[in-house]
Design an enzyme around this catalytic site. Structure first.
Site, short mmCIF file in Angstrom:
data_model
loop_
_atom_site.label_atom_id
_atom_site.label_comp_id
_atom_site.label_asym_id
_atom_site.label_seq_id
_atom_site.Cartn_x
_atom_site.Cartn_y
_atom_site.Cartn_z
N HIS A 104 0.63 -9.13 -4.73
CA HIS A 104 1.47 -8.17 -4.00
C HIS A 104 2.70 -8.91 -3.48
O HIS A 104 2.68 -9.49 -2.39
CB HIS A 104 0.66 -7.54 -2.85
N HIS A 109 7.03 -8.56 -3.74
CA HIS A 109 8.26 -7.91 -4.21
C HIS A 109 9.29 -9.00 -4.43
O HIS A 109 9.67 -9.68 -3.47
CB HIS A 109 8.75 -6.91 -3.16
N HIS A 119 1.16 1.35 -3.79
CA HIS A 119 1.03 1.16 -2.34
C HIS A 119 0.41 2.45 -1.78
O HIS A 119 0.86 3.55 -2.11
CB HIS A 119 2.40 0.99 -1.69
N GLU A 150 -0.56 2.02 3.85
CA GLU A 150 0.15 1.01 4.66
C GLU A 150 0.55 1.70 5.95
O GLU A 150 0.05 1.39 7.02
CB GLU A 150 1.37 0.49 3.88
N ASP A 164 3.79 -10.05 0.24
CA ASP A 164 4.63 -8.86 0.30
C ASP A 164 6.12 -9.20 0.15
O ASP A 164 6.64 -9.14 -0.96
CB ASP A 164 4.37 -8.07 1.59
N ASP A 165 6.79 -9.55 1.24
CA ASP A 165 8.22 -9.88 1.23
C ASP A 165 8.42 -11.16 2.04
O ASP A 165 8.90 -11.12 3.18
CB ASP A 165 9.02 -8.72 1.85
N1 HPA Z 1 6.00 -1.36 1.59
C1 HPA Z 1 6.60 -0.45 0.84
N2 HPA Z 1 7.64 -0.74 0.07
C2 HPA Z 1 8.09 -1.98 0.03
C3 HPA Z 1 7.50 -2.97 0.80
C4 HPA Z 1 6.40 -2.65 1.61
O1 HPA Z 1 5.80 -3.46 2.34
N3 HPA Z 1 8.20 -4.11 0.54
C5 HPA Z 1 9.15 -3.81 -0.36
N4 HPA Z 1 9.10 -2.52 -0.66
ZN ZN Z 2 4.59 -4.16 -0.71
#
Ligand code: HPA
Ligand code: ZN
Length: 330
Positions: free
Chosen positions: A9, A11, A189, A192, A270-271
């Site tokens: 996971h 991006h 996703h 969340e 994630d990021d």
């Molecule tokens: N959630 C949803 N979209 C996203 C995320 C995330 O954490 N990071 C980059 N796009």
């Molecule tokens: Zn994500």
């Protein structure tokens, strides 16, 4: 932490560090609304998913050429290798680039250039997951999948990301059906910020094999039982959950309860440029904040390889799993 692991996971646009953002801005003649990298970093205080997404999409303005995407991916892979990543399944958001006039081929060929060299250069096997932006229309997602047609040999799966609430999985039924016909694997996703129903829907309507995040499944005991029984992997991102305020502090993350419930948890970044750490940092953080012991960390690493899309290369999966078992913690 060097424990061998798969990152499932991630991006790629979320690995854009401020230094590279400024370098690309200079190269491409893009003016950023921040004077320095330090000033940009002060913007990394988010209230929720949307406040992060606003900055995430804005900074992408600096990514224009194949070389930019190749550099971005190569920089991520170098960092990931230094933290024990052996296999990475990497999300990208084509619509965020095509909307700015960057062709999808530029994005995929640029990323592909770095990924092709990854195994030799960084010791990381890679795959690409094409994500649809769920706050855009289903028609736009279908157009994006069609535009990716010439590049499908580089793509393993489709995913669904961006602003979750108000954009339930069922909106994308048709495009996931088409992805299935094209032989692509499916993730999304869900849970969340969105409710547990979105997790059910991603499984029932989209037919996904893994749930990205899935944090809010814990509100629905029947859903937990289903995820356990069907051994559906969850790609959790604990540092992201804290930064985007899904939970207050890492010490309150439900990861230990989720493991105890028998859920197939994996831990991911994630990021990482925005959320304070790459995946090795994340393993270290959950070890400290949640008192996960070494055997629980080993379980998370094992889970990551078991959940990886390595069905075409079980020998490789077995090799990675034996690296996990052989790892000695220091
Ligand atoms: N959630 C949803 N979209 C996203 C995320 C995330 O954490 N990071 C980059 N796009
Ligand atoms: Zn994500």
């Amino acid at each position: 932490m060097h424990l061998p692991k798969a990152e499932l996971h991630l991006h790629i646009e979320g690995t854009l560090e401020p230094e590279l953002a400024f370098e690309l801005a200079r190269r491409n003649g893009v003016t950023l609304p921040y004077a320095t990298t330090d000033e940009l970093r002060t913007a990394y205080l988010f209230d929720d998913l949307q406040s992060f997404l606003d900055l995430y999409y804005a900074l992408m303005a600096v990514l224009r050429t194949e070389e930019d995407f190749a550099e971005l991916a190569d920089a991520y892979l170098a960092r990931a290798a230094a933290q024990g990543v052996r296999h990475a399944e990497i999300f990208f958001d084509p619509q965020a680039h095509t909307a700015r006039g960057v062709p999808i081929g530029t994005v995929i060929e640029g990323l592909g250039r770095a990924l092709e060299r990854s195994e030799e250069k960084h010791g990381i096997s890679t795959q690409l997951i094409l994500c649809f932006l769920r706050d855009q229309s289903a028609a736009s997602a279908l157009e994006t999948l069609a535009a990716a047609g010439p590049y499908l040999h580089r793509i393993t799966a489709v995913g669904l990301d961006s602003a979750e609430v108000g954009h339930p999985p069922a909106k994308f039924r048709e495009v996931y059906e088409e992805a299935g016909r094209l032989g692509l694997r499916k993730v999304a996703h869900a849970g969340e910020e969105g409710p547990p129903e979105y997790i059910h829907e991603a499984l029932d309507v989209l037919g996904v094999e893994r749930i990205d995040h899935g944090l809010r499944c814990m509100e629905d005991p029947e859903l937990v039982a289903r995820l356990v029984a069907d051994r559906i992997p969850l790609t959790l991102c604990p540092l992201s959950n804290v930064r985007l305020r899904a939970i207050d502090i890492l010490e309150e993350h439900p990861l230990p309860a989720m493991l105890a419930a028998g859920l197939h948890c994996t831990v991911n970044s994630d990021d990482p440029a925005y959320f304070g750490g790459y995946v090795g940092d994340t393993f270290h953080a959950v070890h400290e904040a949640l008192a996960l012991d070494h055997e629980q960390l080993r379980t998370l690493a094992r889970n990551s390889f078991e959940a990886a899309f390595l069905d075409h290369d079980e020998e490789r999966r077995a090799r990675y799993l034996s690296e996990v078992e052989a790892y000695v913690f220091d």
